[in-house]
Write an enzyme that holds these catalytic residues in place. Structure first.
Site, PDB file in Angstrom:
ATOM      1  N   ASP A 135      -1.287  -4.084  -9.442  1.00  0.00           N
ATOM      2  CA  ASP A 135      -1.419  -2.741 -10.008  1.00  0.00           C
ATOM      3  C   ASP A 135      -2.645  -2.061  -9.407  1.00  0.00           C
ATOM      4  OD1 ASP A 135      -0.323  -1.344 -12.909  1.00  0.00           O
ATOM      5  OD2 ASP A 135      -2.189  -0.577 -12.040  1.00  0.00           O
TER       6      ASP A 135
ATOM      7  N   HIS B 158       9.831  -1.535 -14.481  1.00  0.00           N
ATOM      8  CA  HIS B 158       8.897  -2.577 -14.019  1.00  0.00           C
ATOM      9  C   HIS B 158       8.322  -3.313 -15.215  1.00  0.00           C
ATOM     10  CE1 HIS B 158       6.646   1.148 -14.685  1.00  0.00           C
ATOM     11  NE2 HIS B 158       5.649   0.387 -15.092  1.00  0.00           N
TER      12      HIS B 158
HETATM   13  P1  5GP Z   1       3.628   2.349 -16.714  1.00  0.00           P
HETATM   14  O1  5GP Z   1       2.609   3.214 -17.390  1.00  0.00           O
HETATM   15  O2  5GP Z   1       4.747   3.193 -16.144  1.00  0.00           O
HETATM   16  O3  5GP Z   1       4.118   1.215 -17.554  1.00  0.00           O
HETATM   17  O4  5GP Z   1       2.861   1.660 -15.509  1.00  0.00           O
HETATM   18  C1  5GP Z   1       2.713   2.236 -14.261  1.00  0.00           C
HETATM   19  C2  5GP Z   1       1.650   1.449 -13.540  1.00  0.00           C
HETATM   20  O5  5GP Z   1       1.737   1.736 -12.159  1.00  0.00           O
HETATM   21  C3  5GP Z   1       0.216   1.789 -13.968  1.00  0.00           C
HETATM   22  O6  5GP Z   1      -0.423   0.621 -14.483  1.00  0.00           O
HETATM   23  C4  5GP Z   1      -0.440   2.298 -12.685  1.00  0.00           C
HETATM   24  O7  5GP Z   1      -1.774   1.847 -12.542  1.00  0.00           O
HETATM   25  C5  5GP Z   1       0.459   1.736 -11.603  1.00  0.00           C
HETATM   26  N1  5GP Z   1       0.554   2.549 -10.406  1.00  0.00           N
HETATM   27  C6  5GP Z   1       0.776   3.885 -10.339  1.00  0.00           C
HETATM   28  N2  5GP Z   1       0.850   4.268  -9.050  1.00  0.00           N
HETATM   29  C7  5GP Z   1       0.671   3.152  -8.303  1.00  0.00           C
HETATM   30  C8  5GP Z   1       0.664   2.928  -6.892  1.00  0.00           C
HETATM   31  O8  5GP Z   1       0.833   3.820  -6.074  1.00  0.00           O
HETATM   32  N3  5GP Z   1       0.457   1.643  -6.479  1.00  0.00           N
HETATM   33  C9  5GP Z   1       0.277   0.624  -7.368  1.00  0.00           C
HETATM   34  N4  5GP Z   1       0.056  -0.596  -6.871  1.00  0.00           N
HETATM   35  N5  5GP Z   1       0.289   0.808  -8.691  1.00  0.00           N
HETATM   36  C10 5GP Z   1       0.494   2.060  -9.161  1.00  0.00           C
END
Ligand code: 5GP
Ligand code: ZN
Length: 116
Positions: free
Chosen positions: A30, A102
């Site tokens: 992440d 994810h």
């Molecule tokens: P959600 O909030 O959708 O459950 O989690 C999305 C996650 O994706 C977040 O923890 C954020 O830090 C991560 N994230 C967002 N954009 C990117 C990216 O471009 N690369 C990586 N490795 N992680 C990302």
């Protein structure tokens, strides 16, 4: 899918620190880790969220494959004895920010019993 960050990572159009990959999924670090280990486990096929994924036979079958790979991903991260938390944020109220399904694999420190 166009304009999906995770699809771009899967296609190699955006960089990622990939820790595990097979034909069905990719697991990468992440960007903003909340723990010493914080991977995102992402199926290569685009589903918007877990609800959509589990609403189709193909999605359920893929989810099973993702869970079959989990022990190896856990071993890659060295979490097999200390444990880990697997989190899915599904939709608006859960705070999902990337609309490509994810799991967050989080570990490397005691997380305590609280879920929220
Ligand atoms: P959600 O909030 O959708 O459950 O989690 C999305 C996650 O994706 C977040 O923890 C954020 O830090 C991560 N994230 C967002 N954009 C990117 C990216 O471009 N690369 C990586 N490795 N992680 C990302
Ligand atoms: Zn996508």
């Amino acid at each position: 899918m166009e304009d999906c960050i995770f699809c771009k990572i899967i296609e190699g159009k955006l960089p990622s620190k990939t820790r595990f990959e097979n034909e069905d999924l990719i697991a990468f670090e992440d960007l903003n880790p909340v723990a010493p280990v914080h991977l995102l486990i992402v199926p290569k096929r685009h589903f918007s969220n877990l609800y959509e994924m589990t609403s189709s036979h193909e999605g359920l079958s893929l989810l099973s494959k993702l869970h079959q790979a989990l022990p190896e991903i856990v071993r890659v991260c060295g979490l097999e004895s200390q444990g880990f938390r697997l989190i899915n944020n599904c939709g608006e109220d859960a705070g999902q920010t990337v609309m490509h399904v994810h799991y967050h694999l989080i570990g490397g420190l005691p997380l305590g019993p609280r879920i929220i």
